[in-house]
Scaffold this motif. Structure first.
Motif, PDB file in Angstrom:
ATOM      1  N   TYR A  50      54.260  17.615   6.978  1.00 32.48           N
ATOM      2  CA  TYR A  50      52.961  17.980   6.614  1.00 32.48           C
ATOM      3  C   TYR A  50      52.118  18.143   8.432  1.00 32.48           C
ATOM      4  O   TYR A  50      52.539  17.407   9.006  1.00 32.48           O
ATOM      5  CB  TYR A  50      52.227  17.038   5.993  1.00 32.48           C
ATOM      6  N   VAL A  51      51.303  19.062   8.443  1.00 29.24           N
ATOM      7  CA  VAL A  51      50.688  19.050   9.689  1.00 29.24           C
ATOM      8  C   VAL A  51      49.169  19.467   9.240  1.00 29.24           C
ATOM      9  O   VAL A  51      48.997  20.380   8.350  1.00 29.24           O
ATOM     10  CB  VAL A  51      51.143  20.042  10.617  1.00 29.24           C
ATOM     11  N   ASN A  52      47.921  19.031  10.041  1.00 26.41           N
ATOM     12  CA  ASN A  52      46.578  19.299   9.831  1.00 26.41           C
ATOM     13  C   ASN A  52      46.164  20.583  10.975  1.00 26.41           C
ATOM     14  O   ASN A  52      47.231  20.976  11.734  1.00 26.41           O
ATOM     15  CB  ASN A  52      45.904  18.348   9.921  1.00 26.41           C
ATOM     16  N   ALA A  53      45.156  20.994  10.841  1.00 28.46           N
ATOM     17  CA  ALA A  53      44.675  22.093  11.566  1.00 28.46           C
ATOM     18  C   ALA A  53      44.655  21.753  13.092  1.00 28.46           C
ATOM     19  O   ALA A  53      45.017  22.657  13.971  1.00 28.46           O
ATOM     20  CB  ALA A  53      43.258  22.657  11.059  1.00 28.46           C
ATOM     21  N   ALA A  54      44.374  20.569  13.389  1.00 28.99           N
ATOM     22  CA  ALA A  54      44.536  20.053  14.786  1.00 28.99           C
ATOM     23  C   ALA A  54      46.016  20.269  15.328  1.00 28.99           C
ATOM     24  O   ALA A  54      46.080  20.425  16.500  1.00 28.99           O
ATOM     25  CB  ALA A  54      43.752  18.739  14.911  1.00 28.99           C
ATOM     26  N   THR A  55      46.884  19.809  14.480  1.00 32.43           N
ATOM     27  CA  THR A  55      48.005  20.073  14.901  1.00 32.43           C
ATOM     28  C   THR A  55      48.751  21.364  15.202  1.00 32.43           C
ATOM     29  O   THR A  55      49.337  21.872  16.385  1.00 32.43           O
ATOM     30  CB  THR A  55      49.154  19.487  14.068  1.00 32.43           C
ATOM     31  N   GLU A  56      48.243  22.420  14.338  1.00 28.65           N
ATOM     32  CA  GLU A  56      48.382  23.986  14.655  1.00 28.65           C
ATOM     33  C   GLU A  56      47.710  24.337  16.009  1.00 28.65           C
ATOM     34  O   GLU A  56      48.393  25.168  16.599  1.00 28.65           O
ATOM     35  CB  GLU A  56      47.871  24.521  13.521  1.00 28.65           C
ATOM     36  N   GLN A  57      46.382  23.851  16.250  1.00 28.93           N
ATOM     37  CA  GLN A  57      45.767  24.191  17.643  1.00 28.93           C
ATOM     38  C   GLN A  57      46.515  23.437  18.788  1.00 28.93           C
ATOM     39  O   GLN A  57      46.569  24.345  19.753  1.00 28.93           O
ATOM     40  CB  GLN A  57      44.530  23.675  17.309  1.00 28.93           C
ATOM     41  N   LEU A  58      46.883  22.372  18.714  1.00 30.59           N
ATOM     42  CA  LEU A  58      47.474  21.598  19.713  1.00 30.59           C
ATOM     43  C   LEU A  58      48.826  22.310  20.199  1.00 30.59           C
ATOM     44  O   LEU A  58      48.963  22.578  21.502  1.00 30.59           O
ATOM     45  CB  LEU A  58      47.613  20.031  19.322  1.00 30.59           C
ATOM     46  N   LEU A  59      49.701  22.619  19.321  1.00 29.44           N
ATOM     47  CA  LEU A  59      51.086  23.013  19.566  1.00 29.44           C
ATOM     48  C   LEU A  59      51.046  24.543  19.552  1.00 29.44           C
ATOM     49  O   LEU A  59      51.976  25.113  20.066  1.00 29.44           O
ATOM     50  CB  LEU A  59      51.925  22.556  18.273  1.00 29.44           C
TER      51      LEU A  59
END
Length: 346
Positions: free
Chosen positions: A25-34
């Motif tokens: 699982y990843v949240n939106a902030a993870t998508e943005q960071l990576l």
């Protein structure tokens, strides 16, 4: 209440990971960071999505296997696309879920960036105040000098002597133009909805006319970016100034310039937080900017070139500020990136 919705509103990257470091699982902030979408992130193990993380994968695996928590501060992170961050890493084993853990990656470079921006804005406004006062003091005698040269030219009996009065008038006009650029607009102009890519393409057409053969200019756009409120002439000038600086830096040896647009969520500009912003980057692989210039890069009259006026970046900074945005620079040898961040009112 939808837990997923709450997690996606966090500014902290949240991941659920197993002992093999596979992302569940990843949240939106993870998508943005990576810089990778959630559907792709769950296809491979976490180490596949960064170039560098200051925590060895084996350390994470052991902590998950042994059910032990982990907390490490100020860890360097370099993503696949070369973005550099500093993060605090926290690993928490999930109760009743064997070999599963929750990882939080909290960006601390953003806090430093906010502080740096506020300090930079205050210092630049002080510098601009001094320059504006000086410019006004120059403008008054300059007008008198030009007027006297015009009167003198009418009294001269020998036409060849007009060459000298014409030179005085020409140089007075040049200085007046410089002073007008120093003064610049200080209040927002009329803004309307425009597409940022149309503005950038005008810049591309302008620079392509005289672009040296040893420099390659490419575009990397996010076509989903909506129209934003702007003064297109001001933003065109800001982008043009940055691109021209990149061209001048690359001209001796050649290189590449990339114009990139992206969006980011939950970004703070100054003291105001925005749900969605435009990130417009001008990236070159030139020699970089001298470290001693970085702290005063956007001040008026600061330049690293012998023939530079030191106004281009100051004007770009001012235009970004008048749009409620900011401009910042990261520079090392082989990678210089200027980023204009502008709020998107959605």
């Amino acid at each position: 209440m939808d837990t997923n919705l709450l997690l996606n509103h966090l500014v902290t990257a949240v991941l659920v990971i197993n002992e093999e470091l596979e992302l569940l699982y990843v949240n939106a902030a993870t998508e943005q960071l990576l810089g990778v979408g959630s559907s792709r992130l769950t296809e491979q193990a976490l180490p596949e999505y960064y170039q560098l993380l200051g925590v060895e994968p084996q350390v994470l695996k052991v902590a998950i296997r042994d059910g032990q928590g982990l907390s490490i501060n100020t860890v360097p992170l370099v993503t696949i696309d070369g973005q550099q961050h500093t993060v605090d890493v926290t690993l928490t084993p999930l109760e009743n879920e064997k070999n599963l853990a929750l990882i939080e990656l909290r960006q601390v470079d953003q806090q430093r960036r906010i502080h740096q921006q506020l300090t930079q804005d205050a210092q630049q406004q002080a510098a601009q105040y001094l320059v504006r006062n000086l410019a006004h003091e120059i403008k008054n005698p300059l007008g008198g000098l030009r007027g006297a040269a015009q009167l003198l030219s009418r009294e001269l009996k020998e036409p060849q002597l007009n060459e000298f009065t014409d030179l005085i008038i020409e140089q007075a006009d040049r200085l007046r133009s410089l002073v007008d650029r120093l003064l610049g607009p200080q209040k927002p102009t009329q803004h309307s909805l425009y597409n940022i890519h149309e503005v950038i393409q005008k810049v591309v057409k302008l620079v392509n006319v005289t672009l040296p053969a040893n420099i390659l200019l490419t575009q990397d756009y996010d076509p989903s970016i909506p129209d934003i409120e702007m003064d297109p002439d001001q933003l065109q000038q800001a982008i043009l100034n940055i691109v021209q600086n990149a061209i001048q830096a690359l001209e001796p040896l050649g290189g590449n310039i990339r114009l990139k647009t992206r969006t980011q969520h939950q970004i703070t500009i100054g003291t105001k937080r925005h749900k969605l912003v435009l990130m417009l980057s001008v990236i070159d692989d030139g020699p970089g900017i001298a470290p001693e210039l970085m702290d005063t890069l956007f001040y008026p009259m600061v330049t690293g070139r012998e023939q530079g006026s030191g106004l281009g970046l100051s004007i770009a900074h001012n235009f970004a500020r008048l749009h409620g945005g900011r401009i910042e620079c990261d520079s090392t040898v082989g990678h210089t990136e200027f980023t204009i961040t502008l709020p998107i009112n959605s």
